[in-house]
Design a protein around this motif. Structure first.
Motif, mmCIF file in Angstrom:
data_model
loop_
_atom_site.group_PDB
_atom_site.id
_atom_site.type_symbol
_atom_site.label_atom_id
_atom_site.label_comp_id
_atom_site.label_asym_id
_atom_site.label_seq_id
_atom_site.Cartn_x
_atom_site.Cartn_y
_atom_site.Cartn_z
ATOM 1 N N TYR A 1 -5.559 -5.828 -6.728
ATOM 2 C CA TYR A 1 -5.633 -6.617 -7.956
ATOM 3 C C TYR A 1 -6.178 -5.807 -9.136
ATOM 4 O O TYR A 1 -5.562 -5.796 -10.220
ATOM 5 N N PRO A 2 -7.293 -5.086 -9.007
ATOM 6 C CA PRO A 2 -7.769 -4.283 -10.147
ATOM 7 C C PRO A 2 -6.763 -3.219 -10.585
ATOM 8 O O PRO A 2 -6.607 -2.961 -11.782
ATOM 9 N N GLU A 3 -6.089 -2.604 -9.610
ATOM 10 C CA GLU A 3 -5.099 -1.576 -9.951
ATOM 11 C C GLU A 3 -3.943 -2.172 -10.743
ATOM 12 O O GLU A 3 -3.537 -1.643 -11.784
ATOM 13 N N ARG B 1 -8.058 -8.446 -3.395
ATOM 14 C CA ARG B 1 -9.079 -8.682 -4.419
ATOM 15 C C ARG B 1 -9.806 -7.393 -4.822
ATOM 16 O O ARG B 1 -10.062 -7.156 -6.003
ATOM 17 N N GLU B 2 -10.114 -6.549 -3.849
ATOM 18 C CA GLU B 2 -10.952 -5.387 -4.130
ATOM 19 C C GLU B 2 -10.165 -4.144 -4.561
ATOM 20 O O GLU B 2 -10.683 -3.314 -5.304
ATOM 21 N N ARG B 3 -8.940 -4.016 -4.082
ATOM 22 C CA ARG B 3 -8.219 -2.766 -4.338
ATOM 23 C C ARG B 3 -6.943 -2.969 -5.144
ATOM 24 O O ARG B 3 -6.736 -2.329 -6.178
ATOM 25 N N ASP C 1 -7.123 -12.454 -16.209
ATOM 26 C CA ASP C 1 -8.027 -12.278 -15.064
ATOM 27 C C ASP C 1 -8.197 -13.587 -14.284
ATOM 28 O O ASP C 1 -9.313 -13.984 -13.940
ATOM 29 N N SER D 1 0.815 -1.213 0.000
ATOM 30 C CA SER D 1 0.000 0.000 0.000
ATOM 31 C C SER D 1 0.850 1.265 0.000
ATOM 32 O O SER D 1 0.411 2.316 -0.459
ATOM 33 N N SER E 1 -4.309 -8.155 3.325
ATOM 34 C CA SER E 1 -5.482 -9.014 3.502
ATOM 35 C C SER E 1 -6.016 -9.414 2.132
ATOM 36 O O SER E 1 -5.907 -8.657 1.155
ATOM 37 N N GLU E 2 -6.621 -10.598 2.061
ATOM 38 C CA GLU E 2 -7.132 -11.054 0.766
ATOM 39 C C GLU E 2 -8.237 -10.132 0.263
ATOM 40 O O GLU E 2 -8.379 -9.929 -0.945
ATOM 41 N N GLU E 3 -8.992 -9.546 1.167
ATOM 42 C CA GLU E 3 -10.043 -8.621 0.743
ATOM 43 C C GLU E 3 -9.436 -7.402 0.055
ATOM 44 O O GLU E 3 -9.906 -6.958 -1.003
ATOM 45 N N ASP E 4 -8.376 -6.827 0.669
ATOM 46 C CA ASP E 4 -7.713 -5.680 0.049
ATOM 47 C C ASP E 4 -7.093 -6.054 -1.296
ATOM 48 O O ASP E 4 -7.122 -5.269 -2.248
#
Length: 664
Positions: free
Chosen positions: A278-280, A274-276, A311, A222, A269-272
């Motif tokens: 990975y798309p970036e 996947r949601e933030r 993807d 981050s 975290s896996e949530e971060d």
């Protein structure tokens, strides 16, 4: 108050005890305190850093201290200092580090003499701190990011021309990590030349005693995301799509994209992820990672990028988690190619292409030259072993390849006899790795002797249809055979072939010219261009035991690869056993000319390459010509390259420089 030549900018946060050495190293610079200003910005320290800076400022009028609230990044204090800096140049010095005493004088002189906008001073590791090394292999008076390794180091610990910074309105983005990379990248991409000082230890890079270097503490992905995106955007803004952009983008793909994914992603975290994250990251790959870039990366990075393109989130996470285990998997040899036997290799459900797993071009060749000896008839015999890692030596075939380094001679290939050899790490797999190669030097070049020049020796090692070529190692300087005269087209001037060990332990042959000899009676002490008679090479030295008749016959000689030559006699001063020779290079045909000292009937003596010998220019038939030493070809003997000047290119360069100075 006179304008300083250099503004030294030091951001400082809780920097004790290293801070004192840092500031004193700037105060003790040989360039002189009257020519520098030191701007130290205390970024809200709580450990006494501010008091120590104030104490030092009382002893040094060139030190200016600025105190401010903590910003949490080195970027803000650097920007504060830039806003008040007055120097012709700016140097960024971190409070953990320190300078060599002569660093700034050397770097400023390099920038002044070569009109370059950025100077890299050699960095030295203290306490194990990582430093760049590739760019500091040699001093480079003027280069750029496309023809040097400069872009591999994007830290800001460099000398920048302040007019470049102000023209670009450059400031550091306020990030906790990766804040200096976009700044340095933008400067590199707009610089009118880069210089490298590699012959002096300029910058000492060290870890803090307490381990609180900001780079080491801000190690989450981050902390890097915004800086990495800005790096990609900076390159895309300043370079058009194509090979040059790909060359520069590759650095960011390897170091800012793939590298942190392998060693930092699993800290999030896996949530971060996947949601933030990975798309970036996928957007970076889609926008800036081209096929030519992917093809030049190592296999595991290729696999990672293919999964991002497709993807395949779950597969990406699996290959990162299993990276250590998968690195030790075996290899598949097929149709002359070698593939990494990764779990996803030829998994049709995932569809990663075979090319992502191809490691053929990256396999190391392990080899040793056991002996090098002269045989009858001018034959040089080489023995040793060579094998390709991970490729069993079945159907083995090895060739010796000779390539001329400084003349346009055709490549020469000599088949080697392959035989069994014992004592290797895996005797059974590499059983037929031994080789014997005989080079018939009088007839090696299609029935003729090798042409004059420096010939580098390589091995083309083959097994199971896989071919890899490697530079042949020397058996060691003490085991390298002596020079040997061989038959030449001109019987009155037999060729001398001198095997020698290069600076990087390769084996080479010098044909028609000598390497410097310790037993030579002629010792060269100076090489320069004449101060008033342009296009004249001046060589001076001393006589050590040469008899009068031999010394009187001494000549300075220039000879090209075709045998054309020009000689001039030397002037002798027997009173102090010195000699001087002046050789005009005006009128020499374009090409490379080897410079030696010769006496009829004796082997030539090398005139060694001397760092700092620049170029000379002249006009011939109203056209400008130039001569300068060819450093890469001058490993054993000075080689001067003569060529016409590209007037249009020079004019364009000068015009661009003028426009930049006017805008600045």
């Amino acid at each position: 108050m006179p304008q300083p030549r250099v503004s030294v900018i030091v951001p400082a946060y809780n920097a004790l005890p290293e801070l004192t050495d840092c500031i004193k190293s700037a105060m003790d610079q040989t360039i002189g305190l009257d020519r520098i200003e030191i701007i130290a910005v205390n970024d809200g320290s709580t450990d006494g850093t501010g008091k120590e800076l104030d104490r030092l400022a009382e002893t040094c009028p060139s030190l200016r201290v600025i105190h401010q609230e903590n910003s949490g990044t080195a970027a803000v204090p650097r920007n504060v200092a830039l806003d008040v800096a007055r120097g012709d140049y700016v140097f960024f010095l971190d409070s953990d580090d320190y300078l060599g005493p002569d660093a700034l004088r050397r770097m400023v002189a390099m920038a002044d003499e070569n009109r370059t906008d950025i100077v890299l001073g050699k960095m030295v590791s203290v306490g194990g701190r990582a430093v760049p090394t590739a760019v500091f292999q040699s001093t480079q008076p003027r280069t750029d990011i496309f023809s040097s390794a400069a872009y591999r180091t994007l830290g800001c610990w460099k000398l920048f021309r302040r007019s470049l910074i102000e023209r670009l309105e450059l400031r550091f983005p306020p990030f906790r990590n990766t804040e200096d990379k976009p700044f340095t990248a933008a400067a590199y991409l707009n610089a009118d030349g880069i210089s490298v000082v590699a012959d002096y230890d300029c910058y000492y890079h060290r870890n803090r005693e307490n381990g609180n270097n900001l780079t080491l503490t801000a190690q989450n992905l981050s902390h890097r995301m915004r800086g990495t995106r800005l790096c990609f955007e900076t390159v895309a803004r300043h370079l058009e799509p194509g090979p040059r952009r790909d060359q520069i983008m590759r650095r960011h793909v390897e170091w800012e994209l793939c590298g942190p994914l392998w060693w930092l992603l699993l800290r999030e975290s896996e949530e971060d992820i996947r949601e933030r994250i990975y798309p970036e990251v996928r957007s970076w790959v889609a926008n800036w990672v081209t096929d030519p870039i992917v093809q030049r990366l190592e296999p595991r990075d290729r696999v990672l990028l293919h999964l991002l393109r497709a993807d395949r989130f779950d597969e990406m996470m699996t290959v990162i988690r299993d990276a250590k285990k998968d690195a030790g998997r075996g290899h598949v040899v097929e149709a002359g190619r070698v593939y990494w036997d990764h779990p996803l290799f030829r998994d049709t459900a995932v569809g990663v292409p075979d090319s992502a797993f191809d490691v053929t071009g990256r396999l190391p060749v392990h080899h040793r030259t056991a002996s090098a000896d002269w045989r009858e008839g001018g034959v040089l015999r080489l023995t040793g072993h060579a094998y390709i890692e991970h490729v069993a030596s079945r159907d083995a075939a090895t060739e010796l390849v000779l390539r001329c380094h400084d003349a346009d001679h055709a490549e020469v290939r000599v088949p080697a006899r392959v035989h069994a050899v014992a004592g290797l790490p895996d005797d059974e797999r590499y059983a037929d790795a031994g080789f014997v190669a005989d080079i018939p030097l009088p007839t090696a070049a299609s029935g003729a002797p090798l042409g004059r020049g420096r010939w580098d020796l390589h091995l083309d090692v083959r097994a199971q249809g896989v071919s890899r070529t490697v530079r042949l190692k020397s058996p060691g300087a003490e085991r390298t055979p002596p020079p040997r005269a061989i038959t030449a087209p001109d019987p009155a001037r037999p060729l001398t072939v001198t095997p020698y060990t290069t600076k990087r332990d390769g084996l080479s042959l010098s044909v028609g010219r000598e390497v410097p000899r310790e037993d030579s009676p002629y010792r060269v002490s100076g090489v320069s261009w004449h101060g008033s008679r342009g296009a004249t090479l001046v060589v001076g030295g001393t006589l050590a035991g040469a008899d009068a008749q031999e010394a009187a016959a001494l000549r300075l000689r220039a000879e090209n690869g075709s045998g054309d030559h020009r000689e001039t006699p030397v002037s002798l001063d027997r009173a102090d056993d010195r000699f001087t020779a002046e050789l005009p290079v005006r009128g020499l045909r374009p090409g490379r000319w080897t410079i030696t000292l010769t006496v009829p009937g004796s082997a030539p003596v090398a005139v060694p390459y001397r760092a700092g010998l620049g170029r000379t220019q002249w006009f011939h038939l109203a056209r400008p010509y130039a001569a300068r030493p060819e450093k890469a070809a001058s490993e054993t003997t000075l080689v001067v390259e003569v060529r016409p000047v590209d007037v249009r290119r020079v004019a364009r360069q000068k015009l661009r420089g003028l426009v930049r100075r006017v805008r600045g």
